[in-house]
Design a protein around this motif. Structure first.
Motif, PDB file in Angstrom:
ATOM      1  N   GLY A  36       0.810  -1.214   0.000  1.00  0.00           N
ATOM      2  CA  GLY A  36       0.000   0.000   0.000  1.00  0.00           C
ATOM      3  C   GLY A  36       0.842   1.261   0.000  1.00  0.00           C
ATOM      4  N   ARG A  37       0.162   2.382  -0.207  1.00  0.00           N
ATOM      5  CA  ARG A  37       0.809   3.692  -0.301  1.00  0.00           C
ATOM      6  C   ARG A  37       0.199   4.612   0.749  1.00  0.00           C
ATOM      7  N   GLU A  38       1.070   5.420   1.381  1.00  0.00           N
ATOM      8  CA  GLU A  38       0.618   6.382   2.385  1.00  0.00           C
ATOM      9  C   GLU A  38       1.439   7.649   2.274  1.00  0.00           C
ATOM     10  N   ASP A  39       0.900   8.742   2.808  1.00  0.00           N
ATOM     11  CA  ASP A  39       1.678   9.963   2.933  1.00  0.00           C
ATOM     12  C   ASP A  39       1.360  10.608   4.262  1.00  0.00           C
ATOM     13  N   GLY A  40       2.255  11.478   4.701  1.00  0.00           N
ATOM     14  CA  GLY A  40       2.031  12.154   5.972  1.00  0.00           C
ATOM     15  C   GLY A  40       3.198  13.033   6.348  1.00  0.00           C
ATOM     16  N   LEU A  41       3.057  13.663   7.510  1.00  0.00           N
ATOM     17  CA  LEU A  41       4.104  14.521   8.036  1.00  0.00           C
ATOM     18  C   LEU A  41       5.294  13.686   8.474  1.00  0.00           C
ATOM     19  N   SER A  42       6.485  14.230   8.278  1.00  0.00           N
ATOM     20  CA  SER A  42       7.732  13.540   8.594  1.00  0.00           C
ATOM     21  C   SER A  42       8.661  14.499   9.323  1.00  0.00           C
ATOM     22  N   TYR A  43       9.566  13.927  10.109  1.00  0.00           N
ATOM     23  CA  TYR A  43      10.538  14.743  10.827  1.00  0.00           C
ATOM     24  C   TYR A  43      11.763  13.902  11.153  1.00  0.00           C
ATOM     25  N   GLY A  44      12.870  14.585  11.405  1.00  0.00           N
ATOM     26  CA  GLY A  44      14.094  13.881  11.731  1.00  0.00           C
ATOM     27  C   GLY A  44      15.206  14.842  12.098  1.00  0.00           C
ATOM     28  N   ALA A  45      16.363  14.260  12.418  1.00  0.00           N
ATOM     29  CA  ALA A  45      17.522  15.047  12.810  1.00  0.00           C
ATOM     30  C   ALA A  45      18.784  14.340  12.351  1.00  0.00           C
ATOM     31  N   GLY A  46      19.860  15.126  12.177  1.00  0.00           N
ATOM     32  CA  GLY A  46      21.111  14.538  11.737  1.00  0.00           C
ATOM     33  C   GLY A  46      22.289  15.450  11.974  1.00  0.00           C
ATOM     34  N   ALA A  47      23.449  15.006  11.481  1.00  0.00           N
ATOM     35  CA  ALA A  47      24.695  15.754  11.611  1.00  0.00           C
ATOM     36  C   ALA A  47      25.519  15.562  10.347  1.00  0.00           C
TER      37      ALA A  47
END
Length: 141
Positions: free
Chosen positions: A94-105
């Motif tokens: 299946g396929r979905e979409d939505g809000l995303s978030y993350g962090a990195g360096a």
């Protein structure tokens, strides 16, 4: 001193995990391409395109997303960043979409090259999540 806006492209090994309370779960490794523009030392925009990998009942066909990028420069060579935006994820189930978030360096290893790592929560639902940890290289132009 860098000139802005500054474009960049990168490629990452992406280690993803789908945790599902009501359906199939899986984890595997794939490839993520990313590109963006940094408008000043504190803000940019970034796009992700990822694919690959299957383990058990779930296969990642692709993910595509667009994010705002907040940057915290700790030195001339080392930066922390946060990403927030929208992602579409297409699994074979299946396929979905939505809000995303993350962090990195990121750490500069040469004038236009950096190595980096990040952790993204691409989907966050009450009954399942889709996360990925990535590590790779970036080229600024």
């Amino acid at each position: 001193m860098p000139m802005y806006p500054q474009g960049y492209i990168g490629a990452d090994a992406m280690f993803w995990d789908l945790s599902n309370d009501v359906g199939p779960s899986g984890d595997s490794a794939g490839l993520r391409l990313r590109g963006g523009a940094q408008f000043n030392e504190f803000f940019g925009v970034e796009a992700h395109l990822g694919t690959g990998g299957s383990d058990g009942p779930v296969e990642l066909d692709h993910l595509i997303g667009a994010y705002g990028k907040g940057i915290l420069p700790l030195s001339d060579e080392f930066r922390l960043y946060g990403l927030a935006g929208i992602t579409e994820v297409d699994f074979d189930v299946g396929r979905e979409d939505g809000l995303s978030y993350g962090a990195g360096a990121e750490f500069d290893i040469a004038p236009n090259f950096s190595v980096g790592a990040d952790y993204m929560r691409y989907l966050d639902r009450s009954d399942h999540t889709f996360d990925a940890a990535s590590v790779g290289l970036r080229f600024r132009f």
